[in-house]
Design a protein around this motif. Structure first.
Motif, mmCIF file in Angstrom:
data_model
loop_
_atom_site.group_PDB
_atom_site.id
_atom_site.type_symbol
_atom_site.label_atom_id
_atom_site.label_comp_id
_atom_site.label_asym_id
_atom_site.label_seq_id
_atom_site.Cartn_x
_atom_site.Cartn_y
_atom_site.Cartn_z
ATOM 1 N N GLY A 66 76.867 74.460 29.597
ATOM 2 C CA GLY A 66 75.908 75.224 30.398
ATOM 3 C C GLY A 66 74.477 75.015 29.934
ATOM 4 N N LEU A 67 74.270 74.958 28.620
ATOM 5 C CA LEU A 67 72.924 74.698 28.101
ATOM 6 C C LEU A 67 72.441 73.315 28.511
ATOM 7 C CD1 LEU A 67 70.574 75.690 26.331
ATOM 8 C CD2 LEU A 67 71.765 74.710 24.358
ATOM 9 N N GLY A 68 73.344 72.328 28.502
ATOM 10 C CA GLY A 68 72.963 70.991 28.943
ATOM 11 C C GLY A 68 72.617 70.942 30.420
ATOM 12 N N ILE A 69 73.349 71.701 31.233
ATOM 13 C CA ILE A 69 73.038 71.761 32.667
ATOM 14 C C ILE A 69 71.660 72.378 32.891
ATOM 15 C CG2 ILE A 69 73.713 72.855 34.845
ATOM 16 C CD1 ILE A 69 76.619 72.586 33.950
ATOM 17 N N PHE A 70 71.365 73.444 32.150
ATOM 18 C CA PHE A 70 70.055 74.088 32.286
ATOM 19 C C PHE A 70 68.928 73.135 31.886
ATOM 20 C CE2 PHE A 70 66.618 76.666 30.418
ATOM 21 C CZ PHE A 70 66.264 77.412 31.529
ATOM 22 N N ALA A 71 69.104 72.430 30.771
ATOM 23 C CA ALA A 71 68.074 71.491 30.322
ATOM 24 C C ALA A 71 67.911 70.346 31.322
ATOM 25 C CB ALA A 71 68.437 70.942 28.937
ATOM 26 N N ALA A 72 69.023 69.849 31.882
ATOM 27 C CA ALA A 72 68.932 68.769 32.871
ATOM 28 C C ALA A 72 68.242 69.240 34.140
ATOM 29 C CB ALA A 72 70.340 68.252 33.191
ATOM 30 N N GLY A 73 68.474 70.492 34.532
ATOM 31 C CA GLY A 73 67.797 71.023 35.714
ATOM 32 C C GLY A 73 66.296 71.137 35.525
ATOM 33 N N ILE A 74 65.882 71.615 34.344
ATOM 34 C CA ILE A 74 64.444 71.697 34.057
ATOM 35 C C ILE A 74 63.819 70.303 34.036
ATOM 36 C CG2 ILE A 74 62.746 72.375 32.335
ATOM 37 C CD1 ILE A 74 63.976 74.723 33.795
ATOM 38 N N TRP A 75 64.517 69.346 33.425
ATOM 39 C CA TRP A 75 63.991 67.974 33.366
ATOM 40 C C TRP A 75 63.868 67.374 34.761
ATOM 41 C CZ3 TRP A 75 66.488 63.407 34.799
ATOM 42 C CH2 TRP A 75 65.807 62.230 34.484
ATOM 43 N N ALA A 76 64.882 67.584 35.612
ATOM 44 C CA ALA A 76 64.834 67.045 36.972
ATOM 45 C C ALA A 76 63.699 67.684 37.767
ATOM 46 C CB ALA A 76 66.178 67.278 37.664
ATOM 47 N N TRP A 77 63.496 68.970 37.586
ATOM 48 C CA TRP A 77 62.404 69.649 38.290
ATOM 49 C C TRP A 77 61.048 69.066 37.875
ATOM 50 C CZ3 TRP A 77 62.525 75.608 39.287
ATOM 51 C CH2 TRP A 77 61.457 75.963 40.101
ATOM 52 N N MET A 78 60.845 68.894 36.579
ATOM 53 C CA MET A 78 59.558 68.399 36.097
ATOM 54 C C MET A 78 59.349 66.913 36.392
ATOM 55 S SD MET A 78 59.405 70.359 32.412
ATOM 56 C CE MET A 78 57.798 69.656 32.047
ATOM 57 N N THR A 79 60.441 66.165 36.565
ATOM 58 C CA THR A 79 60.327 64.715 36.736
ATOM 59 C C THR A 79 60.271 64.304 38.197
ATOM 60 O OG1 THR A 79 61.550 64.415 34.653
ATOM 61 C CG2 THR A 79 61.351 62.497 36.120
ATOM 62 N N GLN A 118 68.365 75.596 43.068
ATOM 63 C CA GLN A 118 69.620 76.160 43.557
ATOM 64 C C GLN A 118 70.822 75.332 43.132
ATOM 65 O OE1 GLN A 118 69.908 79.195 44.950
ATOM 66 N NE2 GLN A 118 67.712 79.273 44.488
ATOM 67 N N PHE A 119 70.654 74.010 43.108
ATOM 68 C CA PHE A 119 71.756 73.168 42.636
ATOM 69 C C PHE A 119 72.014 73.416 41.155
ATOM 70 C CE2 PHE A 119 73.478 69.020 41.181
ATOM 71 C CZ PHE A 119 74.647 69.034 41.929
ATOM 72 N N THR A 120 70.946 73.628 40.390
ATOM 73 C CA THR A 120 71.116 73.947 38.975
ATOM 74 C C THR A 120 71.825 75.282 38.795
ATOM 75 O OG1 THR A 120 69.097 72.717 38.453
ATOM 76 C CG2 THR A 120 69.913 74.243 36.788
ATOM 77 N N LEU A 121 71.442 76.282 39.585
ATOM 78 C CA LEU A 121 72.101 77.585 39.492
ATOM 79 C C LEU A 121 73.567 77.504 39.888
ATOM 80 C CD1 LEU A 121 69.306 79.907 40.950
ATOM 81 C CD2 LEU A 121 70.012 79.666 38.559
ATOM 82 N N LEU A 122 73.877 76.667 40.883
ATOM 83 C CA LEU A 122 75.275 76.481 41.273
ATOM 84 C C LEU A 122 76.081 75.870 40.137
ATOM 85 C CD1 LEU A 122 77.562 76.426 43.382
ATOM 86 C CD2 LEU A 122 76.649 74.241 44.179
ATOM 87 N N LEU A 123 75.519 74.858 39.494
ATOM 88 C CA LEU A 123 76.235 74.217 38.382
ATOM 89 C C LEU A 123 76.355 75.148 37.185
ATOM 90 C CD1 LEU A 123 74.795 70.582 38.437
ATOM 91 C CD2 LEU A 123 76.934 71.421 39.420
ATOM 92 N N LEU A 124 75.392 76.045 36.999
ATOM 93 C CA LEU A 124 75.457 76.973 35.865
ATOM 94 C C LEU A 124 76.591 77.980 36.003
ATOM 95 C CD1 LEU A 124 71.685 77.707 35.113
ATOM 96 C CD2 LEU A 124 73.320 76.489 33.666
ATOM 97 N N LEU A 125 77.109 78.161 37.211
ATOM 98 C CA LEU A 125 78.265 79.052 37.378
ATOM 99 C C LEU A 125 79.547 78.425 36.840
ATOM 100 C CD1 LEU A 125 77.688 80.505 40.969
ATOM 101 C CD2 LEU A 125 77.453 81.705 38.790
ATOM 102 N N ILE A 126 79.581 77.100 36.758
ATOM 103 C CA ILE A 126 80.809 76.422 36.335
ATOM 104 C C ILE A 126 81.205 76.798 34.912
ATOM 105 C CG2 ILE A 126 81.854 74.174 35.897
ATOM 106 C CD1 ILE A 126 80.264 73.073 38.243
ATOM 107 N N PRO A 127 80.306 76.742 33.896
ATOM 108 C CA PRO A 127 80.740 77.135 32.550
ATOM 109 C C PRO A 127 81.243 78.570 32.455
ATOM 110 C CG PRO A 127 78.670 75.931 32.451
ATOM 111 C CD PRO A 127 78.928 76.230 33.899
ATOM 112 N N ARG A 128 80.625 79.473 33.200
ATOM 113 C CA ARG A 128 81.081 80.872 33.132
ATOM 114 C C ARG A 128 82.481 81.012 33.705
ATOM 115 N NH1 ARG A 128 82.766 84.212 31.127
ATOM 116 N NH2 ARG A 128 82.424 86.454 31.276
ATOM 117 N N PHE A 129 82.751 80.373 34.841
ATOM 118 C CA PHE A 129 84.092 80.449 35.406
ATOM 119 C C PHE A 129 85.082 79.650 34.559
ATOM 120 C CE2 PHE A 129 81.845 82.175 38.917
ATOM 121 C CZ PHE A 129 82.765 82.890 39.661
ATOM 122 N N TRP A 130 84.601 78.626 33.899
ATOM 123 C CA TRP A 130 85.462 77.870 32.987
ATOM 124 C C TRP A 130 85.919 78.756 31.841
ATOM 125 C CZ3 TRP A 130 83.674 72.608 30.442
ATOM 126 C CH2 TRP A 130 84.802 71.941 29.942
#
Length: 320
Positions: A233-246, A261-273
């Motif tokens: 989940g931390l990696g997904i958050f960091a990748a989302g911030i990087w994609a936004w800035m890039t 929104q795509f980042t927020l959708l992916l962030l749900l995966i670790p919690r449900f995992w």
């Protein structure tokens, strides 16, 4: 699913076979976010629709313009825009307590859980989940207060040392320890939730006690699984911030919306995992196996000799 699979792989299999739960919760979160942000949007329109300075917020992010907008009288009190967002946050947590039991029931099923069974599990376990969440909040609050207090005292003591980097190292080590302890507590109460739902346990305290014993006996494997999924989940958050800035230009609000929104959708995966890991643990270690009864073959009964019936005519012929 084979019993020799690890908690991570078994949990991931449950998540991939029930992807619809993640989509439903994302849509629920998006809908409540729209209601929560509506008050701020209306207040911002009252200022930005009549100001040339709005171009600095439309084609970029100007902190000075944003602060000036917030303090202008026509914007109104900031609490008027903050309270709806706070209300929607509590509504989301309440609806999560309603729907998570159905998710756990669906993860434990070997087939696609029917809609009526999903909502039946939600209704049957709602009050149990409310009690469990209240106890979890108390435990998490006490634990975090103690841990952060100890961390603050250690940082203060390290500041008296001549080594200038010692307070920084102490702070980082303290945060790592707090993260591990909180992950263990999450595993404990997730397993308790799985026991409440799948064991149909009305006494929440029994599920909490049983989950605590199992968490302590398998702390290594559970902590490894939870920490790994949290790091994903931390990696997904960091990748989302990087994609936004890039990739997202400052003036592209549409691009910013889709990336966020795509980042927020992916962030749900670790919690449900993590929920699926708890269900996987319950099915592997907490379900009592059904004893297999062996049936011995029935002993053979010796058949009695069948008397031979001699016709009367033949007896008469022998006597003569």
């Amino acid at each position: 699913m084979a019993n020799d699979q690890g908690l991570l792989s078994r949990g991931w299999s449950m998540v991939t076979h029930n992807k619809r739960y993640i989509i439903w919760f994302y849509l629920l979160n998006l809908t409540l976010a729209e209601f929560g942000a509506s008050a701020f949007r209306n207040q911002a329109h009252a200022v930005l629709d009549h100001s040339l300075l709005s171009d600095r917020l439309l084609h970029g992010m100007d902190a000075g313009v944003l602060m000036e907008m917030l303090i202008r009288p026509e914007f109104g009190p900031t609490m008027a825009s903050a309270m709806p967002a706070l209300y929607m946050m509590f509504v989301f947590f309440a609806l999560s307590a309603v729907f998570i039991p159905g998710v756990l029931q669906g993860y434990a099923s070997n087939f696609r859980l029917p809609r009526e069974d999903f909502f039946r599990a939600c209704g049957r376990n709602f009050w149990r989940f409310v009690r469990l969440l209240l106890i979890a909040l108390i435990v998490f609050g006490i634990a975090s207060g103690i841990l952060f207090g100890i961390r603050g005292a250690l940082i203060k003591a390290a500041g008296k040392n001549l080594n200038e980097v010692l307070p920084f190292y102490t702070s980082m080590i303290g945060l790592a320890v707090i993260f591990l302890v909180m992950s263990a507590l999450r595993a404990w109460f997730d397993i308790a939730q799985a026991d409440v739902v799948l064991n149909d346990q009305r006494a929440v305290r029994k599920s909490i006690g049983t989950a605590f014993r199992h968490t302590m006996s398998h702390l290594g494997s559970l902590l490894t699984a939870y920490v790994f999924s949290a790091l994903i989940g931390l990696g997904i958050f960091a990748a989302g911030i990087w994609a936004w800035m890039t990739f997202v230009p400052p003036a592209s609000w549409l691009g910013a919306f889709f990336v966020s929104q795509f980042t927020l959708l992916l962030l749900l995966i670790p919690r449900f995992w993590q929920r699926a890991i708890a269900v996987s643990y319950y099915l592997k270690y907490m379900v009592e196996p059904i004893p297999v009864q062996s049936f011995a073959p029935a002993p053979s009964v010796a058949s009695e000799p069948v008397p031979t019936v001699v016709p009367v005519a033949s007896l008469g012929a022998q006597n003569s």
